[in-house]
Design an enzyme around this catalytic site. Structure first.
Site, PDB file in Angstrom:
ATOM      1  N   VAL A  58     -84.055 -26.348-101.146  1.00 47.00           N
ATOM      2  CA  VAL A  58     -84.239 -25.594-102.378  1.00 47.00           C
ATOM      3  C   VAL A  58     -84.514 -24.104-102.146  1.00 47.00           C
ATOM      4  CG1 VAL A  58     -86.750 -25.886-102.652  1.00 47.00           C
ATOM      5  CG2 VAL A  58     -85.266 -25.847-104.682  1.00 47.00           C
ATOM      6  N   TYR A  59     -84.875 -23.708-100.917  1.00 50.68           N
ATOM      7  CA  TYR A  59     -85.116 -22.301-100.639  1.00 50.68           C
ATOM      8  C   TYR A  59     -83.796 -21.530-100.737  1.00 50.68           C
ATOM      9  CZ  TYR A  59     -89.574 -23.867 -98.581  1.00 50.68           C
ATOM     10  OH  TYR A  59     -90.814 -24.437 -98.370  1.00 50.68           O
ATOM     11  N   SER A  60     -83.729 -20.623-101.689  1.00 52.69           N
ATOM     12  CA  SER A  60     -82.502 -19.874-101.964  1.00 52.69           C
ATOM     13  C   SER A  60     -81.321 -20.809-102.194  1.00 52.69           C
ATOM     14  CB  SER A  60     -82.188 -18.884-100.837  1.00 52.69           C
ATOM     15  OG  SER A  60     -83.158 -17.858-100.784  1.00 52.69           O
TER      16      SER A  60
END
Length: 327
Positions: A58-60
């Site tokens: 989900v990071y970036s």
């Protein structure tokens, strides 16, 4: 660099883990650094002997995983010489099934993460919080199948209630499935609620503790204000930090840390990290950095030795908090 086993496993990890959330796309968070900007940080970590890198799908929205894989390749790192961790649960698109800890989403997500990382396996595959809509039996069986398929060496969990973590471990043990070897929880000098139940549980069960936000998202940097926010780009665009910290007693703890820092000739953030590292049950705090000197200071904090009196002074002002970081 110092190394230790991750929980009861035989896998050795550096005493610091580089959190890769800071590297990805500015479209996701304006303070995030792109791939070219991230290069010096990964280089610095590798040069210092850090072998542990933590990211999440989900990071970036996947870009962090891509950068992690790209830069480890760019620097010629042999796959077996690094410990790579990623996570699953966060919403990746508008599709109704592109989130959570269902068997479908977990099995879809591991393949997508491996493709972005350009790897055949991850060393640690973690659930990114608890999923209240999926039976834990479904989640644990899917994670077990991923380990058995060779797509992950170990599995870990992140912030949740101790009863939830205990239920997950019991479910796995009862069915002969893979158990979690690590807990990535919210724990630092201004948020110590994990000392009540989660940390004792993990100590008892031999689970490695790899806390996130060990320096409280820059709270010890002397630039946070009581009305919220601070001077840096991240402080100005990090509303989550306002939810976590900024109580009056938090500032009291930070001021105490900076007093001790002045006596050592270091920063308050380094003292906060040194305090965490002084706890024998802490395996590898996850440090994030968007300024190179912050990463260098975190590495240098490994050499700071706090006296029992200093630790007592740091801990004395703490007051109970509501549960923060998960619900």
């Amino acid at each position: 660099m110092q190394y230790t086993n991750l929980g009861k496993t035989g896998m050795k990890v550096s005493r610091l883990c580089l959190g890769m959330m800071s590297y990805g796309s500015k479209n996701w968070r304006e303070w995030v650094l792109d791939e070219e900007e991230a290069k010096p940080f990964v280089r610095c970590a590798l040069d210092a002997g850090i072998n542990f890198f933590d990211t999440a799908d989900v990071y970036s929205l996947g870009e962090s995983e891509k950068i992690t894989g790209n830069l480890l390749k760019f620097f010629g790192v042999r796959r077996e010489n690094v410990i790579v961790a990623t996570k699953v649960n966060g919403q990746m698109s508008d599709d109704i099934n592109d989130k959570g800890l269902s068997r479908k989403h977990i099995l879809d997500s591991i393949d997508k993460s491996l493709k972005r990382l350009q790897m055949d396996y991850v060393d640690l595959y973690q659930i990114h919080r608890w999923d209240y809509e999926t039976p834990i039996e479904e989640t644990m069986e899917a994670l077990n199948d991923i380990v058995r398929a060779g797509k992950a060496r170990y599995i870990g969990a992140s912030s949740m209630f101790a009863w939830q973590f205990s239920k997950a471990q019991y479910t796995a043990q009862r069915n002969g499935w893979t158990r979690f070897v690590s807990m990535q929880n919210h724990y630092n000098l201004v948020y110590r609620e994990e000392e009540r139940e989660m940390i004792p549980l993990c100590i008892d069960q031999g689970v490695g503790l790899i806390p996130w936000s060990p320096m409280a998202r820059g709270f010890f940097a002397k630039n946070r204000t009581r009305d919220g926010g601070g001077e840096t780009a991240r402080a100005k665009a990090d509303p989550f930090a306002k939810q976590l910290y900024f109580r009056e007693e938090d500032f009291t703890v930070a001021e105490r840390a900076n007093e001790i820092a002045d006596a050592h000739g270091v920063t308050g953030s380094q003292i906060a990290l040194a305090w965490l590292l002084s706890k024998p049950h802490i395996t590898s705090p996850i440090v994030g950095a968007t300024k190179l000197d912050h990463l260098e200071q975190a590495i240098a904090a490994l050499e700071i030795k706090l006296s029992e009196e200093e630790i007592k002074r740091l801990e004395e002002p703490y007051k109970p908090h509501p549960i923060l970081g998960h619900s």
